[in-house]
Design an enzyme around this catalytic site. Structure first.
Site, PDB file in Angstrom:
ATOM      1  N   ARG A 142      89.399  84.364  74.786  1.00 36.44           N
ATOM      2  CA  ARG A 142      88.834  84.454  73.438  1.00 36.44           C
ATOM      3  C   ARG A 142      87.467  83.758  73.334  1.00 36.44           C
ATOM      4  NH1 ARG A 142      92.815  83.130  68.542  1.00 36.44           N
ATOM      5  NH2 ARG A 142      92.706  80.952  69.196  1.00 36.44           N
ATOM      6  N   ARG A 191     100.490  74.740  72.377  1.00 43.13           N
ATOM      7  CA  ARG A 191     100.437  75.452  71.086  1.00 43.13           C
ATOM      8  C   ARG A 191     101.526  76.533  71.022  1.00 43.13           C
ATOM      9  NH1 ARG A 191      94.755  77.532  71.313  1.00 43.13           N
ATOM     10  NH2 ARG A 191      95.125  78.474  69.287  1.00 43.13           N
TER      11      ARG A 191
HETATM   12  P1  AMP Z   1      94.610  77.992  64.522  1.00 37.97           P
HETATM   13  O1  AMP Z   1      93.154  78.256  64.407  1.00 37.97           O
HETATM   14  O2  AMP Z   1      95.379  78.533  63.359  1.00 37.97           O
HETATM   15  O3  AMP Z   1      95.185  78.402  65.851  1.00 37.97           O
HETATM   16  O4  AMP Z   1      94.797  76.397  64.440  1.00 37.97           O
HETATM   17  C1  AMP Z   1      94.211  75.533  65.395  1.00 37.97           C
HETATM   18  C2  AMP Z   1      94.862  74.151  65.294  1.00 37.97           C
HETATM   19  O5  AMP Z   1      94.645  73.616  63.974  1.00 37.97           O
HETATM   20  C3  AMP Z   1      96.374  74.128  65.460  1.00 37.97           C
HETATM   21  O6  AMP Z   1      96.759  74.081  66.825  1.00 37.97           O
HETATM   22  C4  AMP Z   1      96.753  72.861  64.713  1.00 37.97           C
HETATM   23  O7  AMP Z   1      96.436  71.700  65.451  1.00 37.97           O
HETATM   24  C5  AMP Z   1      95.798  72.916  63.518  1.00 37.97           C
HETATM   25  N1  AMP Z   1      96.384  73.662  62.377  1.00 37.97           N
HETATM   26  C6  AMP Z   1      95.960  74.845  61.858  1.00 37.97           C
HETATM   27  N2  AMP Z   1      96.708  75.220  60.811  1.00 37.97           N
HETATM   28  C7  AMP Z   1      97.640  74.243  60.667  1.00 37.97           C
HETATM   29  C8  AMP Z   1      98.727  74.038  59.771  1.00 37.97           C
HETATM   30  N3  AMP Z   1      99.023  74.935  58.802  1.00 37.97           N
HETATM   31  N4  AMP Z   1      99.477  72.906  59.916  1.00 37.97           N
HETATM   32  C9  AMP Z   1      99.204  72.008  60.862  1.00 37.97           C
HETATM   33  N5  AMP Z   1      98.212  72.128  61.752  1.00 37.97           N
HETATM   34  C10 AMP Z   1      97.431  73.239  61.666  1.00 37.97           C
END
Ligand code: AMP
Length: 215
Positions: free
Chosen positions: A127, A171
């Site tokens: 990505r 993740r």
């Molecule tokens: P994403 O871009 O949605 O993959 O999010 C990247 C990172 O941000 C995640 O691995 C978490 O560390 C944090 N994160 C994003 N959304 C959330 C959420 N709703 N709750 C907790 N951590 C979040």
């Protein structure tokens, strides 16, 4: 439309959300994007969040819920919203329901974008995102014409800090343990819809719009 997009990291939620907002003109609210913006601005919230994000763990609920409560009260959410990456666990889903009930705007649907776990690693390591316009590419599947520049605006492309193999593994584990149970949560509420996230982006989008009844 008030929609939650569910799916593992790399399932293509962000890509489909961007296409949906172009079509229906409502905001996409991505907690990941909001957190990354706070990290790059160096705010107190961003500094706290970064240590969790770098490890592939969830940022504490208190941080994310405070941020979402404010965002959902913005004027543009009155016409609907697409939540991308939130909620990430049952406590967040329950808190979201309570917030939306208070605001008098309950969710219409939760759409789960399903991709086999074994496909996700390649999607995530490949990505790349444009720093200027946010356009997403994948060096394995939808590479830009030139290596480090955006086809649309010539902006510089970057790889997210947490798209490294060790962090991705974590993740995906966090997704399986904490986020996947939300599929049952929304199914129990009778608002779950599912769509396959495998194949061509436009074909997936056609399935998304049909499933949501907006094509
Ligand atoms: P994403 O871009 O949605 O993959 O999010 C990247 C990172 O941000 C995640 O691995 C978490 O560390 C944090 N994160 C994003 N959304 C959330 C959420 N709703 N709750 C907790 N951590 C979040």
């Amino acid at each position: 439309m008030r929609l939650v997009l569910l799916g593992a990291p790399g399932a293509g939620k962000g890509t489909q959300a961007k296409k949906l907002i172009e079509m229906v003109g409502i905001p996409q609210i991505s907690t990941g994007d909001l957190l990354r913006a706070a990290v790059s601005e160096g705010t107190a919230l961003g500094i706290e969040a970064k240590s969790f994000m770098d490890k592939g763990e969830l940022v504490p609920d208190s941080v994310v819920l405070g941020m979402m409560k404010e965002r959902l009260q913005d004027e543009d959410c009155k016409k609907g919203f697409i939540l991308d990456g939130f909620p990430r666990n049952t406590a967040q889903a329950e808190a979201l329901d309570a917030m939306l009930e208070e605001l008098g705007m309950p969710l219409d649907s939760a759409l789960s974008v399903e991709v086999p776990l074994e496909d996700l690693m390649k999607r995530l390591t490949g990505r790349r995102t444009c720093k200027e316009c946010g356009q997403m590419y994948n060096v394995h599947f939808s590479a830009p014409a030139t290596d480090d520049a955006c086809d649309k605006c010539s902006g510089e492309l970057y790889q997210r800090d947490d798209d490294q193999e060790a962090t991705i593994q974590k993740r995906l584990e966090v997704y399986t343990q904490q986020t996947a149970p939300l599929i049952d949560y929304y199914s129990g509420k009778g608002i779950l819809k599912t769509v396959s996230g495998t194949g061509n982006i436009d074909e997936i989008f056609a399935n998304v719009t049909t499933t949501l009844g907006i094509s």
